[in-house]
Design a protein around this motif. Structure first.
Motif, PDB file in Angstrom:
ATOM      1  N   LEU A  59       0.834  -1.209   0.000  1.00 27.70           N
ATOM      2  CA  LEU A  59       0.000   0.000   0.000  1.00 27.70           C
ATOM      3  C   LEU A  59       0.863   1.252   0.000  1.00 27.70           C
ATOM      4  N   LEU A  60       1.993   1.203   0.695  1.00 23.30           N
ATOM      5  CA  LEU A  60       2.889   2.353   0.708  1.00 23.30           C
ATOM      6  C   LEU A  60       3.537   2.575  -0.660  1.00 23.30           C
ATOM      7  N   ILE A  61       3.888   1.495  -1.334  1.00 20.39           N
ATOM      8  CA  ILE A  61       4.537   1.623  -2.636  1.00 20.39           C
ATOM      9  C   ILE A  61       3.588   2.224  -3.657  1.00 20.39           C
ATOM     10  N   ALA A  62       2.391   1.654  -3.746  1.00 22.32           N
ATOM     11  CA  ALA A  62       1.481   2.035  -4.830  1.00 22.32           C
ATOM     12  C   ALA A  62       0.442   3.068  -4.419  1.00 22.32           C
ATOM     13  N   THR A  63       0.309   3.341  -3.133  1.00 25.82           N
ATOM     14  CA  THR A  63      -0.772   4.125  -2.537  1.00 25.82           C
ATOM     15  C   THR A  63      -2.068   3.306  -2.610  1.00 25.82           C
ATOM     16  N   PRO A  64      -2.963   3.480  -1.662  1.00 24.03           N
ATOM     17  CA  PRO A  64      -4.175   2.653  -1.617  1.00 24.03           C
ATOM     18  C   PRO A  64      -5.021   2.716  -2.887  1.00 24.03           C
ATOM     19  N   ILE A  65      -5.145   3.886  -3.510  1.00 23.68           N
ATOM     20  CA  ILE A  65      -6.054   3.986  -4.649  1.00 23.68           C
ATOM     21  C   ILE A  65      -5.515   3.236  -5.858  1.00 23.68           C
ATOM     22  N   ILE A  66      -4.204   3.297  -6.092  1.00 23.60           N
ATOM     23  CA  ILE A  66      -3.612   2.555  -7.211  1.00 23.60           C
ATOM     24  C   ILE A  66      -3.665   1.057  -6.928  1.00 23.60           C
ATOM     25  N   PHE A  67      -3.395   0.672  -5.698  1.00 22.80           N
ATOM     26  CA  PHE A  67      -3.440  -0.748  -5.357  1.00 22.80           C
ATOM     27  C   PHE A  67      -4.862  -1.276  -5.459  1.00 22.80           C
ATOM     28  N   TRP A  68      -5.825  -0.446  -5.142  1.00 23.93           N
ATOM     29  CA  TRP A  68      -7.227  -0.850  -5.267  1.00 23.93           C
ATOM     30  C   TRP A  68      -7.588  -1.119  -6.721  1.00 23.93           C
TER      31      TRP A  68
END
Length: 528
Positions: free
Chosen positions: A270-279
């Motif tokens: 989640l830190l790498i991609a940020t929550p919205i991108i990971f979602w």
């Protein structure tokens, strides 16, 4: 309509964005300009920090790699030594020299990302993905700190471009470019092997690409990669396969399943991609699982072939072992254009009402602001408050050590060996920061870690013959209060230095011991 808005309208057919969205974006052109200025500021501060912020111990340790030219090294392949060696050859043994080539490789990776994204998705997706590679904080940090990850990211992207030329454009030279990238990626980090895994999965999964298996080019490209990787194989064969055993066996002893390491792994992603991108990546993955393999478009096959294997292996490891935040970085590279295209297709068409689209825009802006704040902190506040011990008071400590090194050399007429407690961290920063003030010898050859007295030294035992130091004079530095007890049995005479300056260097209470006639027991064995 302003000139800027008119320009945007004319660009709509070329970059493939919905007209409605860009008409709205045109009204917000001033925000685009503001973001561009913030991005330039972030990159400029990173460049400034590269030249002024002290090295962390890992960077100094890899600089030590470059001072001991070998085919490979105990804990990593040799690419990081070549990268740092090139930078210091041009810019000297400075922080900037250590870091600059890695920074350039990350900028080059963005250019390759744009080409890859444009080929499989659109110019806009390629541009957004290339931007994310400089904006997402973890990748931003890779462009700053000198580790093997910058080279791995660059050669991974070069491999994706080569595979694109081979599979999409049917160019034979693409296979050889991919082979060069694979060999170079494995010379950067052992996880570069997953570049080959992804290529193989993509070729097998997409039926039209299987015809490439009937040509000689993929197999010659693999031989090319193995030839490039051969220095690592040769070094391991000469050293009882030490690096392979360390990376694939010794580090993973039997451990029970731990929920904490698994949750940490998820948090890192989640830190790498940020929550919205990971979602969005999660949504794309779910869509993939609901489709038969033969129904997947080629770009989706490529996206998941180069991401899911590495994610899966690291997720499995995280059930029992700690997984570092940078271990999965290559897995995000192929998915960034796919995620960018998803936002373009689903978000910009209704830019005003889509909450998650605004969330994506704000995520990017907040990432840039975070990068600016981090660089500014390192430049301005860190030297004063020293909250991050990794950037510790290395210059001041090296200056004090060098003063007592000169004193001991004057007393004995012999060049002292500098021994630092720990496997590599303290020894590496002392070797680097003593270099500007030590004019008689190469500090990389006269600085070592605890292994001389017994204990783990990672790569240090491979760089020096332990017996060379029998009977020598030495200075031992510890970042705790056990220096005298640690050294008493290893010298004929030891003297604890009393210097108030050592107690004023940040959080650690450094101790310094001067010893004469080093006695080497049998508790540690030289690798030479």
């Amino acid at each position: 309509m302003s000139r800027d808005q008119h320009t945007i309208q004319k660009m709509i057919p070329r970059i493939g964005l919905p007209g409605t969205a860009l008409r709205y974006a045109g009204l917000r052109w001033q925000w685009v300009g503001t973001f561009a200025l913030l991005l330039v500021l972030a990159l400029g501060l990173r460049l400034l920090a590269m030249a002024n912020v002290p090295l962390i111990p890992e960077e100094a340790y890899y600089w030590m790699y470059a001072q001991h030219a070998e085919l490979s090294y105990f804990d990593h392949p040799p690419m990081i030594a070549w990268v740092i060696g090139l930078g210091t050859a041009v810019f000297g043994h400075t922080e900037f020299g250590v870091r600059i080539v890695g920074n350039l490789l990350m900028l080059g990776a963005s250019l390759l990302m744009y080409r890859f994204g444009r080929a499989w998705f659109s110019q806009a997706a390629g541009a957004v993905a290339a931007l994310l590679l400089q904006v997402l904080p973890v990748f931003f940090g890779v462009g700053f700190i000198a580790t093997m990850d910058a080279a791995l990211v660059f050669f991974w992207m070069l491999g994706l471009v080569g595979v694109t030329a081979a599979l999409r454009d049917n160019r034979a030279w693409g296979w050889y470019l991919a082979g060069f990238a694979l060999g170079s990626a494995m010379l950067s980090k052992y996880t570069g092997l997953f570049l080959a895994v992804g290529t193989g999965l993509a070729v097998v999964a997409h039926r039209p690409w299987r015809r490439h298996l009937q040509t000689i080019h993929p197999y010659l490209s693999i031989l090319f990669a193995v030839a490039l990787f051969s220095p690592v194989i040769i070094w391991n064969a000469q050293h009882d396969w030490a690096s392979f055993r360390f990376q694939f066996l010794d580090r993973f002893t039997a451990e029970p399943i731990r929920v904490s390491t698994m949750l940490t792994f998820i948090g890192f992603q989640l830190l790498i991609a940020t929550p919205i991108i990971f979602w969005v990546y999660g949504r794309l993955t779910v869509q993939l699982l609901h489709k038969p393999l033969q129904a997947l478009p080629p770009q989706s096959t490529l996206t998941f072939a180069f991401s899911l294997p590495l994610f899966s292996i690291m997720a499995y490891k995280s059930l029992r072992y700690g997984v570092h935040i940078n271990w999965t970085l290559p897995a995000f590279l192929s998915l960034l254009p796919a995620v960018s295209q998803w936002f373009i297709d689903h978000g910009l068409a209704d830019f005003k009402r889509r909450l998650w689209t605004r969330g994506f825009a704000w995520t990017i802006i907040l990432c840039v602001l975070f990068n600016i704040s981090s660089a500014a902190y390192l430049l301005i506040l860190q030297p004063r408050v020293q909250w991050i011990s990794a950037f510790g008071p290395w210059k001041q400590l090296a200056s004090i050590v060098e003063q007592y090194e000169d004193q001991l050399e004057s007393e004995t007429g012999r060049e002292p060996l500098i021994i630092a407690e720990g496997a590599y961290r303290l020894a590496s920063v002392l070797a680097f920061y003593r270099r500007p003030v030590e004019h008689h010898v190469n500090t990389a050859c006269y600085t070592t870690s605890q292994w001389v007295l017994g204990g783990n030294g990672l790569g240090y035992p491979y760089w020096s013959d332990r017996n060379r130091w029998q009977g020598s004079v030495a200075i031992f530095i510890d970042d705790d209060e056990g220096a005298l007890a640690r050294t008493r049995d290893h010298f004929d005479e030891v003297r604890l230095v009393t210097d108030a300056r050592l107690l004023e260097l940040g959080r650690h209470k450094y101790q310094l011991v001067m010893g004469k006639n080093l006695k080497l027991g049998n508790d540690s064995v030289s690798s030479k």
